[in-house]
Design a protein around this motif. Structure first.
Motif, PDB file in Angstrom:
ATOM      1  N   ASN A 173       0.825  -1.210   0.000  1.00  0.00           N
ATOM      2  CA  ASN A 173       0.000   0.000   0.000  1.00  0.00           C
ATOM      3  C   ASN A 173       0.860   1.262   0.000  1.00  0.00           C
ATOM      4  OD1 ASN A 173      -2.332  -1.678   2.205  1.00  0.00           O
ATOM      5  ND2 ASN A 173      -2.472  -1.416  -0.027  1.00  0.00           N
ATOM      6  N   ARG A 174       1.995   1.207   0.679  1.00  0.00           N
ATOM      7  CA  ARG A 174       2.898   2.355   0.690  1.00  0.00           C
ATOM      8  C   ARG A 174       3.472   2.607  -0.715  1.00  0.00           C
ATOM      9  NH1 ARG A 174       5.844   0.594   4.279  1.00  0.00           N
ATOM     10  NH2 ARG A 174       4.838   1.579   6.083  1.00  0.00           N
ATOM     11  N   LEU A 175       3.838   1.549  -1.395  1.00  0.00           N
ATOM     12  CA  LEU A 175       4.367   1.676  -2.759  1.00  0.00           C
ATOM     13  C   LEU A 175       3.287   2.132  -3.740  1.00  0.00           C
ATOM     14  CD1 LEU A 175       6.658  -1.495  -2.902  1.00  0.00           C
ATOM     15  CD2 LEU A 175       7.369   0.901  -2.664  1.00  0.00           C
ATOM     16  N   GLU A 176       2.062   1.714  -3.477  1.00  0.00           N
ATOM     17  CA  GLU A 176       0.959   2.144  -4.342  1.00  0.00           C
ATOM     18  C   GLU A 176       0.752   3.657  -4.255  1.00  0.00           C
ATOM     19  OE1 GLU A 176      -2.304  -0.220  -3.077  1.00  0.00           O
ATOM     20  OE2 GLU A 176      -1.882  -1.873  -4.487  1.00  0.00           O
ATOM     21  N   ILE A 177       0.982   4.225  -3.072  1.00  0.00           N
ATOM     22  CA  ILE A 177       0.894   5.685  -2.944  1.00  0.00           C
ATOM     23  C   ILE A 177       1.958   6.348  -3.821  1.00  0.00           C
ATOM     24  CG2 ILE A 177       1.180   7.629  -1.355  1.00  0.00           C
ATOM     25  CD1 ILE A 177       0.043   5.888   0.845  1.00  0.00           C
ATOM     26  N   GLU A 178       3.181   5.834  -3.769  1.00  0.00           N
ATOM     27  CA  GLU A 178       4.259   6.388  -4.595  1.00  0.00           C
ATOM     28  C   GLU A 178       3.946   6.236  -6.075  1.00  0.00           C
ATOM     29  OE1 GLU A 178       8.035   4.787  -3.569  1.00  0.00           O
ATOM     30  OE2 GLU A 178       7.831   5.209  -1.420  1.00  0.00           O
ATOM     31  N   GLN A 179       3.422   5.053  -6.439  1.00  0.00           N
ATOM     32  CA  GLN A 179       3.087   4.812  -7.838  1.00  0.00           C
ATOM     33  C   GLN A 179       1.979   5.753  -8.305  1.00  0.00           C
ATOM     34  OE1 GLN A 179       4.574   3.006  -9.979  1.00  0.00           O
ATOM     35  NE2 GLN A 179       3.132   3.118 -11.698  1.00  0.00           N
ATOM     36  N   SER A 180       0.948   5.944  -7.470  1.00  0.00           N
ATOM     37  CA  SER A 180      -0.152   6.837  -7.845  1.00  0.00           C
ATOM     38  C   SER A 180       0.330   8.288  -7.972  1.00  0.00           C
ATOM     39  CB  SER A 180      -1.276   6.740  -6.814  1.00  0.00           C
ATOM     40  OG  SER A 180      -1.818   5.432  -6.770  1.00  0.00           O
ATOM     41  N   SER A 181       1.230   8.697  -7.082  1.00  0.00           N
ATOM     42  CA  SER A 181       1.796  10.046  -7.153  1.00  0.00           C
ATOM     43  C   SER A 181       2.616  10.228  -8.422  1.00  0.00           C
ATOM     44  CB  SER A 181       2.659  10.327  -5.913  1.00  0.00           C
ATOM     45  OG  SER A 181       1.902  10.242  -4.729  1.00  0.00           O
ATOM     46  N   GLU A 182       3.386   9.201  -8.773  1.00  0.00           N
ATOM     47  CA  GLU A 182       4.186   9.278 -10.002  1.00  0.00           C
ATOM     48  C   GLU A 182       3.291   9.343 -11.232  1.00  0.00           C
ATOM     49  OE1 GLU A 182       7.685   9.484 -12.226  1.00  0.00           O
ATOM     50  OE2 GLU A 182       7.332   9.687 -10.075  1.00  0.00           O
ATOM     51  N   GLN A 183       2.222   8.548 -11.236  1.00  0.00           N
ATOM     52  CA  GLN A 183       1.294   8.573 -12.367  1.00  0.00           C
ATOM     53  C   GLN A 183       0.611   9.934 -12.507  1.00  0.00           C
ATOM     54  OE1 GLN A 183      -1.286   5.255 -11.556  1.00  0.00           O
ATOM     55  NE2 GLN A 183       0.079   3.764 -12.551  1.00  0.00           N
ATOM     56  N   GLN A 184       0.317  10.577 -11.372  1.00  0.00           N
ATOM     57  CA  GLN A 184      -0.296  11.898 -11.441  1.00  0.00           C
ATOM     58  C   GLN A 184       0.680  12.931 -12.007  1.00  0.00           C
ATOM     59  OE1 GLN A 184      -1.544  13.805  -7.724  1.00  0.00           O
ATOM     60  NE2 GLN A 184      -3.426  14.476  -8.755  1.00  0.00           N
ATOM     61  N   GLU A 185       1.962  12.832 -11.630  1.00  0.00           N
ATOM     62  CA  GLU A 185       2.963  13.742 -12.183  1.00  0.00           C
ATOM     63  C   GLU A 185       3.100  13.548 -13.687  1.00  0.00           C
ATOM     64  OE1 GLU A 185       4.545  16.250 -10.701  1.00  0.00           O
ATOM     65  OE2 GLU A 185       3.288  15.813  -8.980  1.00  0.00           O
ATOM     66  N   ILE A 186       3.081  12.282 -14.119  1.00  0.00           N
ATOM     67  CA  ILE A 186       3.142  12.001 -15.561  1.00  0.00           C
ATOM     68  C   ILE A 186       1.911  12.558 -16.258  1.00  0.00           C
ATOM     69  CG2 ILE A 186       3.102  10.153 -17.289  1.00  0.00           C
ATOM     70  CD1 ILE A 186       4.764   8.461 -15.346  1.00  0.00           C
ATOM     71  N   ALA A 187       0.745  12.438 -15.608  1.00  0.00           N
ATOM     72  CA  ALA A 187      -0.480  12.992 -16.188  1.00  0.00           C
ATOM     73  C   ALA A 187      -0.391  14.504 -16.333  1.00  0.00           C
ATOM     74  CB  ALA A 187      -1.682  12.604 -15.325  1.00  0.00           C
ATOM     75  N   LYS A 188       0.253  15.179 -15.379  1.00  0.00           N
ATOM     76  CA  LYS A 188       0.437  16.627 -15.475  1.00  0.00           C
ATOM     77  C   LYS A 188       1.334  16.994 -16.657  1.00  0.00           C
ATOM     78  CE  LYS A 188      -0.202  17.601 -10.537  1.00  0.00           C
ATOM     79  NZ  LYS A 188       0.457  18.080  -9.288  1.00  0.00           N
ATOM     80  N   LEU A 189       2.412  16.206 -16.827  1.00  0.00           N
ATOM     81  CA  LEU A 189       3.302  16.452 -17.971  1.00  0.00           C
ATOM     82  C   LEU A 189       2.568  16.210 -19.292  1.00  0.00           C
ATOM     83  CD1 LEU A 189       6.589  14.799 -16.658  1.00  0.00           C
ATOM     84  CD2 LEU A 189       6.059  17.240 -16.800  1.00  0.00           C
ATOM     85  N   THR A 190       1.745  15.157 -19.309  1.00  0.00           N
ATOM     86  CA  THR A 190       0.953  14.876 -20.517  1.00  0.00           C
ATOM     87  C   THR A 190      -0.016  16.018 -20.807  1.00  0.00           C
ATOM     88  OG1 THR A 190       1.089  12.494 -20.076  1.00  0.00           O
ATOM     89  CG2 THR A 190      -0.604  13.233 -21.614  1.00  0.00           C
ATOM     90  N   ALA A 191      -0.621  16.565 -19.750  1.00  0.00           N
ATOM     91  CA  ALA A 191      -1.532  17.707 -19.942  1.00  0.00           C
ATOM     92  C   ALA A 191      -0.786  18.901 -20.515  1.00  0.00           C
ATOM     93  CB  ALA A 191      -2.192  18.066 -18.614  1.00  0.00           C
ATOM     94  N   ASN A 192       0.434  19.142 -20.022  1.00  0.00           N
ATOM     95  CA  ASN A 192       1.243  20.242 -20.565  1.00  0.00           C
ATOM     96  C   ASN A 192       1.582  20.006 -22.034  1.00  0.00           C
ATOM     97  OD1 ASN A 192       1.228  21.511 -18.084  1.00  0.00           O
ATOM     98  ND2 ASN A 192       3.203  20.650 -17.442  1.00  0.00           N
TER      99      ASN A 192
END
Length: 306
Positions: A139-158
């Motif tokens: 579950n701790r790693l899933e938080i990191e993975q979800s945070s990383e995916q959100q950062e990638i989504a922000k870059l994709t939006a840009n």
């Protein structure tokens, strides 16, 4: 008794009076155009609109012609939709919040198992304890993975935003606008014709400001004519001569080896459009500053004898 007071005063007046100097006459003066622009197409396509014709006066930024852009408009709509989707994904933090809640539950479950072991050593098997620890770490790693995916989504939006902006710039290039104020003197392409990138569509000349070009002697050019005031006189049919002030903008550093003349440019305003390029005019350059330099500020001494 006074002695020759009138004579001394006359000398003082003569010394203090400015020295008259004739303006420099400019030979073979011709009015010329300062700016001429052939406005090109910046995108390939068929002209679906031409808004000007020869003789039209246009302002800077005015729409001259338009290239068909329906396909590009649809592409821009698609790019904006892709950006909106990517933006929504970048703002979506559901996975992060769920992972945090899952971590809280797994950590609580692990803690209960540890408490049970503290009270009853054999209450929980080692295998079950390892499983609970692994679940909490997952579950701790899933938080990191979800945070990383959100950062990638922000870059994709840009990225999608930049792609939409690029498409918008390409769409804007379907509009052919006037880069300067002036008169349209030639229309190279008509409505319905195909144009490629860099093909000239309209030719514009600036006529609200003209250049009077002529020649002075090399010895006159050597006294510093740059930025001096000038006067242009134009004889127009059926009206009084027109006198227009100007300013020396350019003095050619090269002397004509044949006649020893130097070319000079004077820019003048033509706001009422009475003057036309190609007219022969008379022009003179002011020497007032040179006359001021030649003045001697010596004061005459007046003596009086009694």
């Amino acid at each position: 008794m006074k002695r020759i007071l009138t004579w001394t005063l006359a000398i003082a007046a003569q010394i203090s009076s400015p020295v008259a100097a004739a303006d420099i006459s400019v030979n073979s003066t011709l009015l010329k155009i300062i700016e001429t622009v052939e406005v090109p197409a910046q995108q390939a396509g068929a002209l679906d609109k031409v808004n000007v014709r020869e003789g039209t006066i246009v302002d800077r930024g005015e729409l001259l012609a338009h290239i068909a852009d329906k396909e590009m408009e649809l592409e821009l709509v698609a790019k904006k939709a892709e950006h909106a989707i990517a933006q929504r994904e970048a703002e979506n933090d559901v996975n992060i919040r769920f992972s945090k809640k899952s971590l809280e539950v797994s950590q609580a479950e692990l803690q209960r198992a540890l408490d049970a072991i503290a009270n009853f050593p054999n209450a929980v098997t080692q295998t079950e304890l390892d499983r609970l620890r692994l679940l909490a770490e997952k579950n701790r790693l899933e938080i990191e993975q979800s945070s990383e995916q959100q950062e990638i989504a922000k870059l994709t939006a840009n990225l999608k935003e930049a792609e939409a902006a690029i498409t918008g710039e390409r769409l804007a290039k379907h509009k052919i606008v006037a880069p300067i104020e002036g008169m349209v003197v030639h229309v190279f392409r008509r409505e319905g014709e195909w144009v490629d990138i860099a093909d000239p569509v309209v030719k514009i000349v600036r006529i609200d400001r003209l250049r009077a070009e002529g020649f002075v002697r090399s010895d006159e050019a050597a006294i510093g004519l740059q930025d001096r005031a000038a006067t242009v006189r134009v004889s127009l049919p059926g009206s009084d001569p027109l006198v227009v002030p100007g300013k020396v903008i350019f003095v050619d550093p090269e002397v004509d080896p044949v006649n020893g003349d130097v070319r000079v440019w004077v820019e003048i305003d033509n706001a009422d459009l009475k003057l036309r390029p190609g007219l022969r005019v008379e022009m003179s350059i002011s020497t007032d500053e040179m006359a001021d330099d030649a003045k001697t500020p010596a004061a005459a001494e007046v003596s009086v004898e009694k």
